[in-house]
Enzyme design. Structure first.
Site, PDB file in Angstrom:
ATOM      1  CE  LYS A 234      -0.688   0.055   5.035  1.00  0.00           C
ATOM      2  NZ  LYS A 234       0.037   1.288   5.341  1.00  0.00           N
ATOM      3  CB  THR A 235       3.949   2.290   1.825  1.00  0.00           C
ATOM      4  OG1 THR A 235       3.354   1.983   3.089  1.00  0.00           O
ATOM      5  CG2 THR A 235       4.768   3.568   1.956  1.00  0.00           C
TER       6      THR A 235
ATOM      7  CD  GLU B 191      -2.517   1.443   8.245  1.00  0.00           C
ATOM      8  OE1 GLU B 191      -3.555   0.765   8.093  1.00  0.00           O
ATOM      9  OE2 GLU B 191      -1.392   0.935   8.410  1.00  0.00           O
TER      10      GLU B 191
ATOM     11  CD  GLN C 179      -3.570  -5.211   8.086  1.00  0.00           C
ATOM     12  OE1 GLN C 179      -2.583  -5.086   8.809  1.00  0.00           O
ATOM     13  NE2 GLN C 179      -3.502  -5.029   6.775  1.00  0.00           N
TER      14      GLN C 179
ATOM     15  NE  ARG D 111       1.308  -7.605  11.112  1.00  0.00           N
ATOM     16  CZ  ARG D 111       1.011  -6.840  10.059  1.00  0.00           C
ATOM     17  NH1 ARG D 111       1.822  -5.877   9.691  1.00  0.00           N
ATOM     18  NH2 ARG D 111      -0.088  -7.039   9.362  1.00  0.00           N
TER      19      ARG D 111
END
Length: 660
Positions: A30-31, A214, A244, A595
């Site tokens: 996403k970044t 986010e 999330q 993670r």
């Protein structure tokens, strides 16, 4: 520029025909989409960086974003680009529109402890737990854009009526101080833009394109502010993942993702489902688990990283055995794979679970970093001392003035500070400066004002010395002059006071040493950013095992993850089960699973000690929900029969290590 993006990522970057929601699964890049879209807007579409705002939730995320954009556009001037947190953007708006908000331009921003101190003063004999509850209630009202009158009208019981009354007094007090709290940094711009069309036009005209990271973590107030800024043009990209959303307890509303569809019928939705982080087996377990939650948007993560090792799940005798087993497994795994300590993370639901693992890691001399707990600078005793240093460096720092003046107590109460605050506001001056003006005599009781001026003279003397003398002696004289050690032992039980005083001594010694090593006086040290972040020991370059809560681990990734305490009552947490919040607990477990890059190890206890009592435990329902491709081992019969057997196994392993 877009060659390395996959098709959905590329589509998201190039889509500029209206509002866009990018549903970005864990590890889906996403970044990369946000940073490439900014570069695309600047390079290909000719949009000035000054007209673009990328909004994140953490300073770390905004720094990472800025660094990545600079790499994508080497040599390009990015002057004016806004890549900041919600709160930093809100502060910038308030600084420029202070007059319209009834604030002086150099208003102060209070942190959580500053706010708690005011609430404690207003609440009279409330204990710390009650103060935290009141502070949380007021924060939730602010985030919902509910004012004190509305809160009082909607109050359901006596407690809420009292909290609403306190909310009104709290608002009056901080305005008298010409201060805002953290929630106001979003709330006041939202209220301003809703009532002042010219101010909204200035900012929506300045920020032509918005990118919000986010989005599932936004609260009502943040969502409202963004909607006002986007206006009818609705030129924005929202990036989020409903799976999330784990911050409902602090006001985040996952339904904001759904509201986008209602507020913007022309909204385009693009899903990012290719995961670049984890193996197929880890993602299969994650997809299976989260499939038990109702979905706002259907999606399923997939990966090209291969099948990978089976997810392991181990039952342990008790908490001590769990810590021993996890650390032994970690050591053995690191030895077998020739890995680094930083490749490993131990994740848990609550901070209290960390202690046993810390003890085991220390016993085996394994370096570790702890996050998600209380920051060194969040300790009340350190904040007390730093309030004096902040005030020495900047007399306009009103929250520092209030904290230093009232800690230790000098017989100056809230009413006196409110009177001084009203006078300072009328003069557009800081509390410190206003206290020394002749006009203050007619607003503040003479005896109280004399005490404030005596305190101010003390600070001025320290400031003069701080600019020319070595830091150590000035610090020592400061702590001695305010008799801080005596204050601690008067205010707290001996054991707690000892611990707090030891922290103060460590801080004073550290600053004194740093001043000598860097040849800096106290004023220079205080003005340094390093003072506020003190030694950010959690440096990413340190080769250490990471211990973190699941909330603190969001946004991070590790090659190998140990997810511990996966049992009923802990994960899912008993209070969440009782309150019917099982879906958020499941999302928290999902965050923990995703993670992991290469291996994931779960553990739970057959019994756990609670105080002096033992209680039997059951494995979390979430383990069964992860599907049947798990390698389950252990249990009370499989565990070593006694500690000596465990120690013997450990000795054999250590001998193997030393002989390697």
């Amino acid at each position: 520029m877009l060659a390395k993006l996959n098709p959905p990522q590329r589509e998201a970057v190039k889509y500029l025909d209206g509002p866009l929601l990018v549903l970005a699964g864990a590890g889906s890049g996403k970044t990369r989409v946000i940073t490439h879209k900014i570069a695309y807007l600047v390079e290909e579409c000719g949009v000035s960086p000054a007209h673009i705002a990328a909004i994140t939730f953490t300073n770390k995320a905004s720094r990472e974003m800025q660094a990545r954009i600079a790499k994508l556009l080497p040599g390009r001037a990015l002057k004016g680009l806004t890549a900041s947190t919600f709160h930093a953007l809100g502060a910038r708006i308030l600084r420029q529109e202070a007059r319209l908000c009834g604030l002086k331009q150099n208003f102060s921003v209070m942190d959580a402890s500053d706010s708690a101190a005011i609430i404690m003063g207003l609440a009279g004999n409330a204990d710390k737990k009650q103060v935290r509850a009141l502070q949380s209630r007021i924060s939730n009202w602010k985030n919902a854009l509910t004012d004190p009158a509305q809160a009082a009208n909607a109050a359901q019981d006596a407690l809420e009526v009292a909290a609403a009354r306190l909310y009104g007094e709290y608002e009056k007090t901080i305005r008298a101080y010409q201060a805002v709290d953290f929630d106001d940094l979003i709330r006041l711009p939202a209220l301003l833009f809703a009532t002042e069309a010219d101010a909204l036009a200035r900012w929506s005209g300045r920020l032509h394109y918005l990118l919000v990271d986010e989005y599932q973590d936004t609260n009502h107030c943040q969502n409202h502010l963004l909607k006002l800024l986007a206006g009818t043009r609705a030129a924005f990209t929202a990036v989020g993942d409903d799976d999330q959303s784990i911050y409902a307890w602090r006001g985040a509303n996952v339904d904001n993702l759904n509201l986008l569809s209602r507020d913007y019928p022309q909204l385009k939705v693009i899903k990012l489902e290719q995961n670049y982080r984890s193996t197929t087996r880890i993602l299969k377990a994650a997809n299976s688990l989260i499939g038990h939650n109702p979905k706002l948007f259907e999606k399923s993560l997939w990966s090209e990283h291969g099948h990978g090792d089976a997810v392991s799940a181990a039952a342990c005798r008790d908490g001590e055995h769990e810590a021993e087993l996890v650390v032994m497994k970690l050591m053995a795994h690191k030895f077998d794979h020739r890995g680094a300590h930083r490749d490993y993370a131990i994740l848990y639901r609550g901070n209290h679970q960390a202690r046993a693992f810390e003890q085991q890691l220390r016993t085996h001399k394994i370096p570790y970093l702890l996050s998600g707990g209380q920051s060194y600078f969040d300790r009340a005793e350190i904040k007390d001392i730093t309030s004096y240093l902040r005030l020495i460096a900047n007399g306009d720092d009103d929250p520092a003035f209030i904290r230093a003046l009232t800690c230790p107590k000098r017989g100056i109460g809230t009413a006196t500070l409110e009177a001084l605050g009203r006078y300072a506001g009328s003069r557009q001056a800081s509390l410190f400066a206003a206290a020394f003006e002749a006009g203050a005599d007619s607003h503040v009781n003479a005896k109280q004002l004399a005490g404030i001026r005596e305190f101010g003279a003390f600070i001025n003397r320290l400031a003069e010395r701080a600019a020319r003398e070595p830091a150590g002696p000035v610090l020592e004289d400061l702590v001695k002059a305010i008799d801080y050690q005596h204050y601690l032992f008067d205010a707290f039980e001996p054991a707690e006071a000892e611990g707090k005083w030891a922290n103060v001594r460590d801080f004073v010694d550290w600053l004194s040493r740093k001043g000598g090593e860097e040849d800096k006086n106290l004023l220079e040290l205080t003005q340094s950013v390093a003072l506020i972040t003190m030694l950010d020991k959690q440096d990413e370059d340190i080769d250490a095992v990471q211990l973190a809560t699941l909330h603190a681990a969001k946004g991070l990734e590790f090659r190998h993850v140990f997810l511990v305490g996966v049992e009923e009552g802990i994960l899912p947490h008993k209070s969440s089960v009782d309150a019917g919040n099982i879906e958020e607990e499941r999302r928290l477990m999902y965050v923990g699973i995703t993670r992991a890059e290469q291996s994931l190890h779960l553990s739970w206890c057959v019994r756990r000690k609670q105080g002096r009592e033992w209680r039997n435990c059951e494995p979390s329902r979430f383990i069964a929900e992860m599907g049947d491709d798990l390698k389950i081992s252990g249990g009370p019969t499989d565990a070593p029969a006694d500690k000596s057997a465990g120690r013997a196994k450990l000795a054999q392993f250590k001998a193997l290590l030393s002989g390697a």
